[in-house]
Each structure stands twice: as structure tokens, then as C-alpha cells.
Design an enzyme around this catalytic site. Structure first.
Site, PDB file in Angstrom:
ATOM      1  N   HIS A   1       5.940  -0.708  -2.689  1.00  0.00           N
ATOM      2  CA  HIS A   1       5.493  -0.011  -3.905  1.00  0.00           C
ATOM      3  C   HIS A   1       5.515   1.507  -3.752  1.00  0.00           C
ATOM      4  O   HIS A   1       4.845   2.211  -4.497  1.00  0.00           O
ATOM      5  CB  HIS A   1       4.082  -0.481  -4.304  1.00  0.00           C
ATOM      6  CG  HIS A   1       4.044  -1.919  -4.672  1.00  0.00           C
ATOM      7  ND1 HIS A   1       2.892  -2.659  -4.675  1.00  0.00           N
ATOM      8  CD2 HIS A   1       5.025  -2.787  -5.020  1.00  0.00           C
ATOM      9  CE1 HIS A   1       3.163  -3.917  -5.024  1.00  0.00           C
ATOM     10  NE2 HIS A   1       4.454  -4.016  -5.230  1.00  0.00           N
TER      11      HIS A   1
ATOM     12  N   ASN B   1       0.833  -1.198   0.000  1.00  0.00           N
ATOM     13  CA  ASN B   1       0.000   0.000   0.000  1.00  0.00           C
ATOM     14  C   ASN B   1       0.868   1.249   0.000  1.00  0.00           C
ATOM     15  O   ASN B   1       1.947   1.266   0.584  1.00  0.00           O
ATOM     16  CB  ASN B   1      -0.943  -0.005   1.222  1.00  0.00           C
ATOM     17  CG  ASN B   1      -1.855  -1.226   1.208  1.00  0.00           C
ATOM     18  OD1 ASN B   1      -2.100  -1.813   0.146  1.00  0.00           O
ATOM     19  ND2 ASN B   1      -2.320  -1.635   2.369  1.00  0.00           N
TER      20      ASN B   1
ATOM     21  N   ASN C   1      -7.972 -12.957   4.425  1.00  0.00           N
ATOM     22  CA  ASN C   1      -8.546 -12.338   3.238  1.00  0.00           C
ATOM     23  C   ASN C   1     -10.047 -12.577   3.214  1.00  0.00           C
ATOM     24  O   ASN C   1     -10.530 -13.569   3.741  1.00  0.00           O
ATOM     25  CB  ASN C   1      -7.895 -12.916   1.975  1.00  0.00           C
ATOM     26  CG  ASN C   1      -8.070 -12.010   0.775  1.00  0.00           C
ATOM     27  OD1 ASN C   1      -9.197 -11.706   0.407  1.00  0.00           O
ATOM     28  ND2 ASN C   1      -6.966 -11.540   0.187  1.00  0.00           N
TER      29      ASN C   1
HETATM   30  C1  BV8 Z   1       8.849  -5.809 -11.361  1.00  0.00           C
HETATM   31  C2  BV8 Z   1       1.557   1.131  -7.736  1.00  0.00           C
HETATM   32  C3  BV8 Z   1      10.827  -6.180 -12.614  1.00  0.00           C
HETATM   33  C4  BV8 Z   1       1.160   2.056  -6.627  1.00  0.00           C
HETATM   34  C5  BV8 Z   1       1.469  -1.283  -7.997  1.00  0.00           C
HETATM   35  C6  BV8 Z   1       6.343 -12.472 -12.288  1.00  0.00           C
HETATM   36  C7  BV8 Z   1       5.226 -13.171 -12.668  1.00  0.00           C
HETATM   37  C8  BV8 Z   1       4.165 -12.505 -13.294  1.00  0.00           C
HETATM   38  C9  BV8 Z   1       4.237 -11.119 -13.555  1.00  0.00           C
HETATM   39  C10 BV8 Z   1       5.357 -10.436 -13.165  1.00  0.00           C
HETATM   40  C11 BV8 Z   1       6.408 -11.102 -12.540  1.00  0.00           C
HETATM   41  N1  BV8 Z   1       7.366 -10.176 -12.269  1.00  0.00           N
HETATM   42  C12 BV8 Z   1       6.964  -8.958 -12.715  1.00  0.00           C
HETATM   43  C13 BV8 Z   1       5.737  -9.094 -13.266  1.00  0.00           C
HETATM   44  C14 BV8 Z   1       4.961  -8.009 -13.864  1.00  0.00           C
HETATM   45  C15 BV8 Z   1       4.148  -7.259 -12.802  1.00  0.00           C
HETATM   46  C16 BV8 Z   1       3.075  -8.158 -12.215  1.00  0.00           C
HETATM   47  O1  BV8 Z   1       3.215  -8.668 -11.107  1.00  0.00           O
HETATM   48  N2  BV8 Z   1       2.005  -8.323 -12.940  1.00  0.00           N
HETATM   49  C17 BV8 Z   1       0.918  -9.178 -12.469  1.00  0.00           C
HETATM   50  C18 BV8 Z   1      -0.297  -8.321 -12.154  1.00  0.00           C
HETATM   51  C19 BV8 Z   1       0.604 -10.188 -13.569  1.00  0.00           C
HETATM   52  N3  BV8 Z   1       5.019  -6.767 -11.744  1.00  0.00           N
HETATM   53  C20 BV8 Z   1       5.725  -5.636 -11.930  1.00  0.00           C
HETATM   54  O2  BV8 Z   1       5.705  -4.979 -12.941  1.00  0.00           O
HETATM   55  C21 BV8 Z   1       6.579  -5.178 -10.742  1.00  0.00           C
HETATM   56  N4  BV8 Z   1       7.896  -4.852 -11.212  1.00  0.00           N
HETATM   57  O3  BV8 Z   1       8.662  -6.953 -11.126  1.00  0.00           O
HETATM   58  O4  BV8 Z   1      10.060  -5.300 -11.831  1.00  0.00           O
HETATM   59  C22 BV8 Z   1      10.285  -6.050 -14.012  1.00  0.00           C
HETATM   60  C23 BV8 Z   1      10.453  -4.843 -14.650  1.00  0.00           C
HETATM   61  C24 BV8 Z   1      10.001  -4.732 -15.972  1.00  0.00           C
HETATM   62  C25 BV8 Z   1       9.349  -5.811 -16.595  1.00  0.00           C
HETATM   63  C26 BV8 Z   1       9.124  -7.003 -15.889  1.00  0.00           C
HETATM   64  C27 BV8 Z   1       9.589  -7.126 -14.589  1.00  0.00           C
HETATM   65  C28 BV8 Z   1       5.982  -3.922 -10.111  1.00  0.00           C
HETATM   66  C29 BV8 Z   1       4.780  -4.285  -9.256  1.00  0.00           C
HETATM   67  C30 BV8 Z   1       4.224  -3.019  -8.562  1.00  0.00           C
HETATM   68  C31 BV8 Z   1       3.124  -2.436  -9.386  1.00  0.00           C
HETATM   69  N5  BV8 Z   1       2.534  -1.264  -8.727  1.00  0.00           N
HETATM   70  N6  BV8 Z   1       0.961  -0.163  -7.486  1.00  0.00           N
HETATM   71  C32 BV8 Z   1      -0.323   2.165  -6.562  1.00  0.00           C
HETATM   72  O5  BV8 Z   1      -0.922   2.711  -7.509  1.00  0.00           O
HETATM   73  O6  BV8 Z   1      -0.892   1.742  -5.514  1.00  0.00           O
HETATM   74  S1  BV8 Z   1       0.719  -2.766  -7.666  1.00  0.00           S
HETATM   75  C33 BV8 Z   1      -0.868  -2.560  -7.141  1.00  0.00           C
HETATM   76  O7  BV8 Z   1      -1.339  -3.901  -6.901  1.00  0.00           O
HETATM   77  C34 BV8 Z   1      -0.996  -1.864  -5.812  1.00  0.00           C
HETATM   78  O8  BV8 Z   1       0.223  -1.437  -5.234  1.00  0.00           O
HETATM   79  C35 BV8 Z   1      -1.591  -2.951  -4.932  1.00  0.00           C
HETATM   80  O9  BV8 Z   1      -1.233  -2.819  -3.635  1.00  0.00           O
HETATM   81  C36 BV8 Z   1      -0.959  -4.139  -5.576  1.00  0.00           C
HETATM   82  C37 BV8 Z   1      -1.376  -5.514  -5.207  1.00  0.00           C
HETATM   83  O10 BV8 Z   1      -2.708  -5.552  -5.064  1.00  0.00           O
HETATM   84  P1  BV8 Z   1      -3.268  -5.827  -3.585  1.00  0.00           P
HETATM   85  O11 BV8 Z   1      -2.591  -4.907  -2.629  1.00  0.00           O
HETATM   86  O12 BV8 Z   1      -3.168  -7.271  -3.319  1.00  0.00           O
HETATM   87  O13 BV8 Z   1      -4.726  -5.310  -3.734  1.00  0.00           O
HETATM   88  P2  BV8 Z   1      -5.888  -5.933  -4.615  1.00  0.00           P
HETATM   89  O14 BV8 Z   1      -6.900  -4.859  -4.839  1.00  0.00           O
HETATM   90  O15 BV8 Z   1      -5.311  -6.652  -5.784  1.00  0.00           O
HETATM   91  O16 BV8 Z   1      -6.515  -7.068  -3.664  1.00  0.00           O
HETATM   92  C38 BV8 Z   1      -7.169  -6.705  -2.463  1.00  0.00           C
HETATM   93  C39 BV8 Z   1      -7.397  -7.998  -1.727  1.00  0.00           C
HETATM   94  O17 BV8 Z   1      -7.968  -7.711  -0.465  1.00  0.00           O
HETATM   95  C40 BV8 Z   1      -8.391  -8.927  -2.435  1.00  0.00           C
HETATM   96  O18 BV8 Z   1      -7.891 -10.244  -2.342  1.00  0.00           O
HETATM   97  C41 BV8 Z   1      -9.685  -8.790  -1.605  1.00  0.00           C
HETATM   98  O19 BV8 Z   1     -10.396 -10.007  -1.563  1.00  0.00           O
HETATM   99  C42 BV8 Z   1      -9.121  -8.483  -0.247  1.00  0.00           C
HETATM  100  N7  BV8 Z   1      -9.962  -7.675   0.636  1.00  0.00           N
HETATM  101  C43 BV8 Z   1     -10.809  -6.645   0.292  1.00  0.00           C
HETATM  102  N8  BV8 Z   1     -11.309  -6.102   1.413  1.00  0.00           N
HETATM  103  C44 BV8 Z   1     -10.768  -6.781   2.467  1.00  0.00           C
HETATM  104  C45 BV8 Z   1      -9.910  -7.782   1.974  1.00  0.00           C
HETATM  105  N9  BV8 Z   1      -9.212  -8.628   2.756  1.00  0.00           N
HETATM  106  C46 BV8 Z   1      -9.361  -8.472   4.097  1.00  0.00           C
HETATM  107  N10 BV8 Z   1     -10.170  -7.531   4.657  1.00  0.00           N
HETATM  108  C47 BV8 Z   1     -10.879  -6.684   3.875  1.00  0.00           C
HETATM  109  N11 BV8 Z   1     -11.656  -5.744   4.456  1.00  0.00           N
END
Ligand code: BV8
Length: 285
Positions: free
Chosen positions: A150, A129, A250
């Protein structure tokens, strides 16, 4: 029946944490947008259990800014393609999180940090976050460490000289009448938030600290994260492979659910305070 099983898993988790704490063990917690959802901060994906403790009812794609895809807005390509939309989106999110407060889940993590460190263990909070609600709740001020994987939405920097802006100075530069994208008053270059976008690498010191904490902790908790964004999501596997006891908190099923030892299905703002209560109740004899 299901409620009893959930209560049993919560007691089991508290006993796990209590036993680790009593032997001075380390605890690492990975948090995601779900932990801030009960403060009214929209999530990126999945169900959003909001402040009411019930699903906000928003369809998945409407977790943030329905007409835009947050995955595109939170990416270097998205910024390059449309710096106006991206900087407006971050300015909107920054103002939203500044007008909200940490919730019971944030405060419970501060309590657990104090209990772990006072028993001699290390407490490391690894957050995806960017809202700094953990800091505002007091995380990191009881001997623990907060690692922002992040980045942080409250600091922006200029693309040219890297000049940083925050607080009232940044308010001025993000004011609607200044137009978007915001610009550095010293050289006119565009300002961007100090967050890590998709396609950008995480700060090396942050990820090294996260990897070290995940591979050496006695207990690893993943709370409120969809566990789909890497490399952060890989920390769950690292902890599991290190032999840590792994727990997921979660509201929904995630790819981590099948990996961890215990899954607590519920809102972090309810589960985390209950865990803190039970850990204190099970104080060492
Ligand atoms: C990188 C910016 C090297 C700030 C964000 C390996 C495998 C696959 C893909 C990749 C890999 N390595 C790299 C990648 C690509 C990519 C990636 O992961 N893609 C995925 C989506 C397929 N990663 C990157 O690009 C990373 N860089 O690895 O560098 C590189 C460089 C170039 C090329 C390749 C590699 C950079 C990752 C960072 C991206 N920036 N945010 C902002 O705007 O906030 S990520 C973004 O998603 C947010 O930061 C967020 O925090 C993050 C993750 O999401 P979550 O925090 O989990 O939140 P989400 O909404 O998804 O889920 C909420 C959860 O809470 C749900 O499960 C829900 O059920 C639950 N929930 C809801 N309410 C509640 C609850 N649980 C409990 N209580 C509640 N009340």
C-alpha cells in the site's frame, strides 16, 4: 487451560517453521496495522493492543482520528472531496510514525528473516503498512525482501509532474504555515502521499511479487491484519490453496481465522519474539 493450548499452538508453529527452514523452505509474512500498534501507531479497525500489551481501550471507530472515517480519508474519493483534511491526516500520521520506533514484533521478523535466508530459503515480508517501521527495524537487510503493498507515507508526489518529495524538503512543504493541501513549489500543483488509496490499484510489481511469494512458500504467516482489505487479504487464501502451512497472529478473530491452519491469539510484539526464540532453540541437530 487456555494458556497451555495457546503455548502448544506456539510450539507447533515454531516446529513448523523449524522444519521448513531446515529444508531450505520459503517463508512469507503478511503484516497489517496491528504489528505497528505496539509502537503506538493507531490501527484502522478492531482492537488495538498497544505498547502496554493491553487493549488501548479505544472504541473501534476511534482507532484513528475519531471525528473522521479512515476508510474515507484513505480513499481517492475522500481526497478529491476534501484534499485539506486528507493531506492534514497523512501529514499527522507521517509525523506520528517518525516519532515512534519499531517494536519487538518488528525486530523478531528481522531475526526470522536472517534464520530463513541463512538456511537457503526465501523470506518475503508483504506489508500493508505505510510507516516503514519494518525497514527501520532492519527487514530486507538479511537477504529477505520487503514488499510495500500500500505504498509509503514518507514520500509524497505532485499530481501534475509526479515530482517526489521526502525528508526535510517535505517537512518544509508540510509545515503548518504553508497551508494545506501542500503544493509543489515548481508548479503549484497539489502534493499527495505515495500510498494506495481505496479505489486505486496496487503497484503491479508489488502485487505480482506478493502473489508469487504466497503461492510458493512453505509457511505463510498473517500478522496483525484484519484480513478485510483486498486484494491483500486474498493472499491468505492463495497461500492456503497452494498448500502452504498457514498461521494467523492476531489479538482478535478475523475472517482469516477460519481459513488458516493455526491461529495464535495474542499481541504480535509478544508472539513473534517467542516464535523467534523457539525457532532458534529448536536449532537443527
Ligand atoms: C484495488 C492506504 C482494484 C494507506 C489502504 C474485493 C472484495 C471486496 C472489496 C474489494 C475487492 N477488491 C477491491 C475492493 C475494494 C477495496 C477493499 O478491499 N475494500 C474492503 C475494505 C471492503 N480495495 C481496494 O480499493 C484496493 N484496490 O483492489 O484495486 C480496484 C480499483 C478500483 C475499484 C475496485 C477495485 C486498495 C486497497 C488499499 C487501500 N489503502 N491504506 C494508509 O492510509 O495506510 S488500506 C488500509 O487498511 C491500511 O493500509 C491498512 O493497512 C489496511 C488493512 O488494514 P490492516 O492493516 O489489517 O489494519 P486494521 O486496522 O484493519 O486491523 C488491525 C488488526 O490488527 C486487527 O485485526 C486487530 O485485531 C489486530 N491487532 C491490533 N493490535 C494488535 C493486533 N494484532 C496483533 N498484535 C497487536 N498488538
Amino acid at each position: 487451560m487456555a494458556e497451555n493450548a495457546e503455548a502448544d499452538r506456539c510450539r507447533q508453529t515454531a516446529a513448523l517453521l523449524r522444519a521448513a527452514i531446515d529444508r531450505g523452505g520459503d517463508v512469507a509474512v503478511l503484516t497489517g496495522a496491528g504489528v505497528s500498534a505496539e509502537s503506538g501507531v493507531p490501527t484502522f479497525r478492531g482492537v488495538a493492543i498497544g505498547a502496554s500489551g493491553h487493549s488501548t481501550g479505544r472504541p473501534r471507530h476511534e482507532a484513528l482520528w475519531s471525528e473522521y472515517d479512515p476508510m474515507h480519508l484513505a480513499s481517492i474519493e475522500g481526497f478529491r472531496a476534501d484534499p485539506v483534511a486528507v493531506t492534514r491526516w497523512y501529514a499527522w500520521r507521517r509525523s506520528l510514525v517518525r516519532n515512534t520506533d519499531p517494536n519487538a514484533g518488528h525486530h523478531a521478523l528481522v531475526e526470522i528473516e536472517a534464520i530463513v535466508t541463512s538456511a537457503g530459503g526465501r523470506f518475503t515480508l508483504l506489508t500493508q503498512n505505510v510507516d516503514r517501521l519494518h525497514h527501520r527495524a532492519g527487514s530486507g537487510s538479511h537477504g529477505g525482501r520487503v514488499v510495500e503493498l500500500h505504498g509509503n507515507i514518507h514520500i509524497w508526489r505532485s499530481l501534475s509532474a509526479g515530482n517526489e518529495f521526502a525528508g526535510a524538503e517535505l517537512d518544509e512543504l508540510l509545515a503548518d504555515d504553508k497551508g494545506f493541501p501542500p503544493r509543489d513549489p515548481t508548479d503549484g500543483s497539489v502534493l499527495r502521499p505515495c500510498v494506495v488509496w481505496f479505489g486505486e490499484t496496487l503497484p503491479s510489481d508489488a502485487f505480482e511479487a506478493a502473489a508469487e511469494a504466497s503461492s510458493s512458500c512453505a509457511v505463510f504467516i498473517a500478522a496483525g491484519t484484519s484480513a478485510v482489505v483486498y486484494p491483500a487479504a486474498g493472499l491468505v487464501t492463495a497461500a492456503s490453496q497452494n498448500g502452504s502451512a498457514t498461521v494467523e497472529i492476531n489479538a482478535d478473530v478475523t475472517p482469516a481465522s477460519g481459513l488458516v491452519d493455526i491461529t495464535l491469539r495474542g499481541a504480535s510484539g509478544i508472539v513473534l519474539p517467542e516464535l523467534a526464540r523457539q525457532i532458534k532453540q529448536q536449532r537443527p541437530r
